[in-house]
Design an enzyme around this catalytic site. Structure first.
Site, PDB file in Angstrom:
ATOM      1  N   HIS A 198      16.729  19.830  34.316  1.00 14.17           N
ATOM      2  CA  HIS A 198      18.204  19.833  34.287  1.00 14.17           C
ATOM      3  C   HIS A 198      18.732  20.084  35.705  1.00 14.17           C
ATOM      4  CE1 HIS A 198      21.887  22.261  34.400  1.00 14.17           C
ATOM      5  NE2 HIS A 198      22.303  21.619  33.314  1.00 14.17           N
TER       6      HIS A 198
ATOM      7  N   GLU B 216      20.838  17.782  38.292  1.00 13.96           N
ATOM      8  CA  GLU B 216      22.066  18.347  38.891  1.00 13.96           C
ATOM      9  C   GLU B 216      22.069  18.122  40.418  1.00 13.96           C
ATOM     10  OE1 GLU B 216      22.768  22.472  37.621  1.00 13.96           O
ATOM     11  OE2 GLU B 216      23.022  22.972  39.723  1.00 13.96           O
TER      12      GLU B 216
ATOM     13  N   SER C 147      22.388  27.328  30.997  1.00 19.02           N
ATOM     14  CA  SER C 147      23.179  26.651  32.029  1.00 19.02           C
ATOM     15  C   SER C 147      24.664  26.731  31.713  1.00 19.02           C
ATOM     16  CB  SER C 147      22.780  25.184  32.150  1.00 19.02           C
ATOM     17  OG  SER C 147      23.588  24.569  33.128  1.00 19.02           O
TER      18      SER C 147
END
Ligand code: NBP
Length: 470
Positions: free
Chosen positions: A188, A192, A131
């Site tokens: 994740h 987000e 990421s």
């Protein structure tokens, strides 16, 4: 260079692959990149930094021959069929013990399948989330590898060298067995989605509701980023408000169509949470709102059927900005909490052994959801690595309680004005339900037993009961 001279190989020299490879070379590794179409090999060669050792090729067998044994090969190709296609081309060229890493956003169930498939052939396979976008890949991403712990030491020094650093510590750790790395990356991305939706909602309150200009919004987000909300997403939002459109001279944000795209990782998170029976409503709502945003034409029609005056009045600018800040802080913490609660359960259900303290530790830098808030999460997990939900930590509780009142006020103001703040509202709703000793679910159980004889439990006696309701 002679055969077997390169430390690391990368397949797929697109946006992420090229930048990741250049980053590795900066850290002293001899790297080789392969791409199917030669143009991207040329693009890579044009970017080579003098003094680094990089080679590009569109010959896969040459690429494999040039790598030191056991080979460490990472793929950064589009998720799905491309990963399987590349693997099938690669497999006949590999030797037993070679390590293949899928660094793309593959669905974790594909990774479960590929780990088994590759291990049966004698290879090591890692699913690894990366990421930080293009810039992260080039300068230091947050890296989420999962796979065979015994093979991890072979790739660990390289990953630690190229990852982002926080307080000198690398933003990479072995995050568990099998598809753990891709599962953590999926969650994740779900978090987000949640945070981006929350930011867009407080923007809507301040901009459409209260009439703040882009310059004022820039100042608000700058203050927030300089304070308790310091994070990558708040930081880029600050800068977005100042960007001019080359075509019209207006602010670019004002000429961007309000239809959000997605690549599906938020949806995957919601789908898997549903399958596991874990509540992540902030993330679910974020996915739903992107879906609703896509119905532009219908929304335009509906706005004529249900015209509204959404202007906020009766609250000072200073107060609404403070309420928005605290509501964003509150919702962001809840979004993280939901994602982490999902990881807690998935780790057990899928036997992935995901270390939650390590997860929040490596999310502190390099990735899209990096934020100073994560330091508090890390400390909470250091105190109790087995926390089922981060909301149970006393320090986290104090941070939430301090912002609860203003979060309620912000929601009340927005709801009164007809401004949709679904993610902020559902974050508060999740909090209110989670901290409720009793929920109204007794009534649901009564209804279920009434129409379907689904039985219920009692508060005063062990066992399973059924009543004759009529
Ligand atoms: P790009 O679309 O920029 O590049 C994909 C690359 O894969 C191209 O160079 C393509 O080669 C290559 N490829 C090869 Br080699 N074999 C392929 C095949 N059989 N089919 C299709 N492509 C093949 O992707 P990207 O943005 O670098 O993303 C790569 C992965 O990283 C994706 O899984 C993505 O979800 C993930 N990711 C992206 C970001 C981001 O910010 N962009 C962030 C985090 C993760 P070609 O030149 O011959 O077409």
């Amino acid at each position: 260079m002679a055969d077997q001279s390169f430390d690391f190989g990368l397949i797929g020299l697109g946006v992420m692959g090229r930048n990741f490879l250049l980053n590795m070379a900066d850290h002293g590794f001899a790297v080789i990149g392969y791409n199917r179409s030669p143009q991207r090999v040329t693009d890579l060669e044009n970017e080579i930094v003098p003094g680094t050792t990089i080679k590009g090729t569109s010959d896969l067998s040459l690429f494999v021959k040039e790598l030191k044994s056991p080979r460490k090969i990472m793929m950064l190709v589009q998720a799905g069929k491309a990963v399987d296609a590349v693997l099938e081309e690669l497999i006949p060229l590999l030797d037993k013990g070679d390590i293949v890493i899928d660094g793309g956003n593959s669905h974790y169930t594909d990774t479960v399948r590929r780990v088994k498939y590759m291990e049966e052939k004698g290879f090591k396979f890692f699913g690894m989330g990366v990421s930080g976008g293009e810039e992260g890949a080039r300068r230091g991403p947050s890296i989420m590898p999962g796979g065979d712990p015994d093979a991890y030491p072979y790739i660990r020094p390289m990953l630690e060298a190229v990852s982002a650093k926080v307080n000198g510590e690398p933003c990479v750790a072995h995050l568990g067995k099998g598809a753990a790395g891709h599962y953590v990356k999926m969650v994740h991305n779900g978090i987000e989605y949640g945070i981006m939706q929350l930011i867009s909602e407080v923007y809507d309150v301040l901009h459409r509701g209260y009439g703040l200009t882009n310059d004022e919004l820039h100042k608000v987000f700058k203050d927030w980023n300089d304070g308790e909300l310091q994070s990558f997403l708040v930081e880029i939002t600050r800068d977005i408000f100042l960007k001019n459109d080359d075509k019209t001279g207006k602010r670019l944000v004002d000429v961007i169509l309000d239809k959000a795209g997605s690549k599906g990782t938020g949806k995957w998170t919601s789908q898997d949470a549903m399958d596991l029976g874990i509540a992540i409503p902030t993330i679910d709502v974020a996915v739903s709102m992107r879906n609703l945003s896509a119905l532009k034409q219908e929304r335009v029609e509906a706005s004529k059927v249900y015209p509204s005056n959404i202007k906020i009045s009766g609250v000072s600018k200073e107060d609404i900005i403070q309420q928005a800040r605290e509501a964003l802080f509150f919702g962001t913490m809840i979004s993280y909490a939901q994602g982490l609660a999902l990881l807690y359960v998935a780790s057990k259900e899928y036997d992935m052994e995901i270390p939650l303290p390590q997860v929040v530790k490596i999310w502190r830098g390099g990735c899209i959801i990096r934020s100073t808030l994560l330091e508090a999460f890390y400390q909470a997990y250091v105190s109790n690595p087995a926390l089922p939900n981060i909301l149970l930590d006393n320090n986290i509780a104090a941070l939430l309680k301090a912002r609860e009142a203003n979060t309620r006020k912000l929601i009340a103001t927005a709801v009164q004005a007809g401004i949709p703040v679904s993610a902020v509202s559902v974050s508060l709703g999740y909090f209110d339900a989670y901290r409720s000793e009793t929920m109204p679910t007794n009534l649901i159980q009564a209804q279920r037993d009434f129409f379907g004889a689904h039985t219920f439990q009692r508060v005063d006696e062990e066992g399973v009961f059924h009543a004759h309701w009529q």
